[in-house]
Design an enzyme around this catalytic site. Structure first.
Site, PDB file in Angstrom:
ATOM      1  N   ASN A  11     -21.904   1.273  -0.669  1.00 50.37           N
ATOM      2  CA  ASN A  11     -21.242   1.077   0.625  1.00 50.37           C
ATOM      3  C   ASN A  11     -22.235   1.493   1.698  1.00 50.37           C
ATOM      4  O   ASN A  11     -22.522   2.674   1.851  1.00 50.37           O
ATOM      5  CB  ASN A  11     -19.975   1.956   0.646  1.00 50.37           C
ATOM      6  CG  ASN A  11     -19.321   1.999   2.001  1.00 50.37           C
ATOM      7  OD1 ASN A  11     -19.665   1.232   2.901  1.00 50.37           O
ATOM      8  ND2 ASN A  11     -18.346   2.901   2.158  1.00 50.37           N
ATOM      9  N   TRP A  12     -22.752   0.504   2.418  1.00 46.48           N
ATOM     10  CA  TRP A  12     -23.801   0.793   3.392  1.00 46.48           C
ATOM     11  C   TRP A  12     -23.244   1.230   4.747  1.00 46.48           C
ATOM     12  O   TRP A  12     -24.013   1.465   5.683  1.00 46.48           O
ATOM     13  CB  TRP A  12     -24.743  -0.418   3.527  1.00 46.48           C
ATOM     14  CG  TRP A  12     -25.648  -0.576   2.339  1.00 46.48           C
ATOM     15  CD1 TRP A  12     -25.708   0.237   1.247  1.00 46.48           C
ATOM     16  CD2 TRP A  12     -26.628  -1.604   2.124  1.00 46.48           C
ATOM     17  NE1 TRP A  12     -26.661  -0.215   0.364  1.00 46.48           N
ATOM     18  CE2 TRP A  12     -27.242  -1.347   0.880  1.00 46.48           C
ATOM     19  CE3 TRP A  12     -27.042  -2.723   2.864  1.00 46.48           C
ATOM     20  CZ2 TRP A  12     -28.250  -2.168   0.360  1.00 46.48           C
ATOM     21  CZ3 TRP A  12     -28.043  -3.538   2.342  1.00 46.48           C
ATOM     22  CH2 TRP A  12     -28.637  -3.258   1.103  1.00 46.48           C
ATOM     23  N   LYS A  13     -21.930   1.262   4.871  1.00 44.17           N
ATOM     24  CA  LYS A  13     -21.282   1.771   6.103  1.00 44.17           C
ATOM     25  C   LYS A  13     -21.933   1.146   7.339  1.00 44.17           C
ATOM     26  O   LYS A  13     -22.357  -0.008   7.293  1.00 44.17           O
ATOM     27  CB  LYS A  13     -21.334   3.307   6.106  1.00 44.17           C
ATOM     28  CG  LYS A  13     -20.720   3.893   4.824  1.00 44.17           C
ATOM     29  CD  LYS A  13     -20.472   5.366   4.882  1.00 44.17           C
ATOM     30  CE  LYS A  13     -19.863   5.813   3.560  1.00 44.17           C
ATOM     31  NZ  LYS A  13     -19.496   7.221   3.551  1.00 44.17           N
ATOM     32  N   HIS A  97     -10.904   2.515   2.762  1.00 42.27           N
ATOM     33  CA  HIS A  97     -11.856   3.632   2.700  1.00 42.27           C
ATOM     34  C   HIS A  97     -11.345   4.781   3.578  1.00 42.27           C
ATOM     35  O   HIS A  97     -10.745   4.549   4.634  1.00 42.27           O
ATOM     36  CB  HIS A  97     -13.237   3.157   3.169  1.00 42.27           C
ATOM     37  CG  HIS A  97     -14.298   4.174   2.919  1.00 42.27           C
ATOM     38  ND1 HIS A  97     -14.513   5.220   3.781  1.00 42.27           N
ATOM     39  CD2 HIS A  97     -15.162   4.323   1.894  1.00 42.27           C
ATOM     40  CE1 HIS A  97     -15.483   5.981   3.284  1.00 42.27           C
ATOM     41  NE2 HIS A  97     -15.889   5.458   2.139  1.00 42.27           N
ATOM     42  N   GLU A  99     -12.755   6.636   5.634  1.00 44.25           N
ATOM     43  CA  GLU A  99     -13.200   6.610   7.037  1.00 44.25           C
ATOM     44  C   GLU A  99     -12.347   5.639   7.841  1.00 44.25           C
ATOM     45  O   GLU A  99     -12.092   5.869   9.021  1.00 44.25           O
ATOM     46  CB  GLU A  99     -14.689   6.250   7.108  1.00 44.25           C
ATOM     47  CG  GLU A  99     -15.547   7.434   6.656  1.00 44.25           C
ATOM     48  CD  GLU A  99     -16.861   7.065   6.002  1.00 44.25           C
ATOM     49  OE1 GLU A  99     -17.297   5.912   6.129  1.00 44.25           O
ATOM     50  OE2 GLU A  99     -17.443   7.948   5.345  1.00 44.25           O
ATOM     51  N   GLU A 169     -12.006   8.675  -4.230  1.00 45.21           N
ATOM     52  CA  GLU A 169     -13.005   9.314  -3.378  1.00 45.21           C
ATOM     53  C   GLU A 169     -12.372  10.510  -2.673  1.00 45.21           C
ATOM     54  O   GLU A 169     -11.746  10.352  -1.626  1.00 45.21           O
ATOM     55  CB  GLU A 169     -13.497   8.317  -2.317  1.00 45.21           C
ATOM     56  CG  GLU A 169     -14.156   7.096  -2.896  1.00 45.21           C
ATOM     57  CD  GLU A 169     -15.178   6.511  -1.932  1.00 45.21           C
ATOM     58  OE1 GLU A 169     -16.341   6.379  -2.332  1.00 45.21           O
ATOM     59  OE2 GLU A 169     -14.823   6.220  -0.783  1.00 45.21           O
ATOM     60  N   GLY A 175     -20.091  12.304   1.758  1.00 48.60           N
ATOM     61  CA  GLY A 175     -21.159  12.598   2.715  1.00 48.60           C
ATOM     62  C   GLY A 175     -21.398  14.087   2.929  1.00 48.60           C
ATOM     63  O   GLY A 175     -22.098  14.483   3.850  1.00 48.60           O
ATOM     64  N   SER A 215     -20.681  11.739  -2.711  1.00 53.16           N
ATOM     65  CA  SER A 215     -21.956  12.393  -2.988  1.00 53.16           C
ATOM     66  C   SER A 215     -22.505  12.086  -4.384  1.00 53.16           C
ATOM     67  O   SER A 215     -23.078  12.953  -5.041  1.00 53.16           O
ATOM     68  CB  SER A 215     -21.849  13.913  -2.754  1.00 53.16           C
ATOM     69  OG  SER A 215     -21.495  14.167  -1.406  1.00 53.16           O
ATOM     70  N   GLY A 236     -22.258   5.965  -1.200  1.00 55.37           N
ATOM     71  CA  GLY A 236     -22.593   5.799   0.212  1.00 55.37           C
ATOM     72  C   GLY A 236     -24.061   6.097   0.444  1.00 55.37           C
ATOM     73  O   GLY A 236     -24.939   5.264   0.204  1.00 55.37           O
ATOM     74  N   GLY A 237     -24.348   7.326   0.890  1.00 55.38           N
ATOM     75  CA  GLY A 237     -25.698   7.726   1.293  1.00 55.38           C
ATOM     76  C   GLY A 237     -26.804   7.310   0.324  1.00 55.38           C
ATOM     77  O   GLY A 237     -27.823   6.745   0.738  1.00 55.38           O
TER      78      GLY A 237
HETATM   79  P1  PGA Z   1     -21.292   9.290  -0.051  1.00 54.71           P
HETATM   80  O1  PGA Z   1     -20.158   8.241   0.421  1.00 54.71           O
HETATM   81  O2  PGA Z   1     -21.843   8.770  -1.347  1.00 54.71           O
HETATM   82  O3  PGA Z   1     -22.299   9.268   1.072  1.00 54.71           O
HETATM   83  O4  PGA Z   1     -20.626  10.600  -0.212  1.00 54.71           O
HETATM   84  C1  PGA Z   1     -19.281   7.668  -0.517  1.00 54.71           C
HETATM   85  C2  PGA Z   1     -18.360   6.697   0.189  1.00 54.71           C
HETATM   86  O5  PGA Z   1     -17.934   6.967   1.324  1.00 54.71           O
HETATM   87  O6  PGA Z   1     -18.017   5.628  -0.360  1.00 54.71           O
END
Ligand code: PGA
Length: 253
Positions: A11-13, A97, A99, A169, A175, A215, A236-237
């Site tokens: 997920n490149w957000k 998600h 967020e 998640e 994050g 993470s 994500g990251g």
């Molecule tokens: P993260 O994000 O790997 O940066 O913790 C995961 C996500 O939000 O899907």
């Protein structure tokens, strides 16, 4: 024995311009060219979907979007429909998600509508659920997961959900560098699978893939993947660099 194909999703957000995304996608396709036993998806921003789609076309990497709106078209400024995502080559869409729930008013009811739109367009929904730190600390993890799964999947039949992917998640692990331990993740995944069994029966419960997110890094993926109910990861990251994401994809090496 777990026969579900592992699925590693990035997920490149809200990172990467279209050309930056195309560049990373190109690097990734060569790094994972020999990996045939894992399903791979990347979800760039809407503005990069078309460019990334062209780069990954002949590769094992599939395209996903990070959100959609449930109407097919209309006066909905700023929104993107399932058929628009399909038209640029998407096969997957992330829905609900944390967020989006936290900053953009996504609810279990909107998740429910979005799943329908995705399935109708033949997009595979990757539906995110997970508790906040406060909910975990007050002993409400299972009741939150129960509500999110039941309301998100309310009014569906097992046959509608054959392609569905769920991502667990925990919000406190996204994050933050704090990963759930593999036992905490396994416990939540097993719980989610039991809710699916109650709602839709044994066949879907056995076939549905449940990803862990929060993470995930090259250093912790292998131990998470050893757990019986963890079928992959939503990253994500660590998905923003082709090198680290490819190491996660190749967790067996
Ligand atoms: P993260 O994000 O790997 O940066 O913790 C995961 C996500 O939000 O899907």
């Amino acid at each position: 024995m777990n026969k579900r194909t592992p699925f590693i999703a990035g997920n490149w957000k809200m990172y990467k311009t279209s050309s930056e995304a195309a560049e990373t996608a190109g690097q990734l396709t060569s790094l994972v060219a020999d990996t045939t036993d894992v399903d791979i998806m990347i979800a760039p921003a809407f503005t990069a979907l078309d460019a990334v789609s062209k780069v990954i076309k002949a590769s094992r990497v599939s395209l996903g979007a990070q959100n959609l709106y449930w109407e097919n078209e209309g006066a909905y400024t700023g929104e993107v429909s399932a058929s628009m995502l399909v038209s640029v080559g998407c096969h997957y869409v992330i829905i609900g998600h944390s967020e989006r729930r936290q900053y953009f008013g996504e609810t279990d009811a909107s998740v429910n509508h979005k799943i329908r739109a995705a399935i109708k367009a033949n997009l595979i929904p990757v539906v995110c659920v997970g508790e906040t730190e406060e909910e975990r600390d007050s002993g409400r993890t299972f009741s939150i997961l129960d509500k999110q799964v039941k309301e998100g999947l309310n009014n569906y039949f097992a046959k509608d959900l054959e392609s569905l992917v769920i991502a667990y998640e925990p919000v406190w692990a996204i994050g933050t560098g704090k990963t759930a331990t593999r036992d905490q993740a396994q416990e939540a995944h097993q719980y989610i699978r039991s809710v699916i069994e109650d709602l839709f029966g044994d066949t879907l419960c056995q076939s549905i893939r449940i990803l862990y997110g929060g993470s995930v890094k090259p250093e912790n993926i292998a131990e998470l993947m050893q757990m019986p109910d963890i079928d992959g990861a939503l990253v994500g990251g660590a998905s923003l660099s082709a090198e680290s994401f490819s190491k996660i994809v190749q967790f067996r090496k």
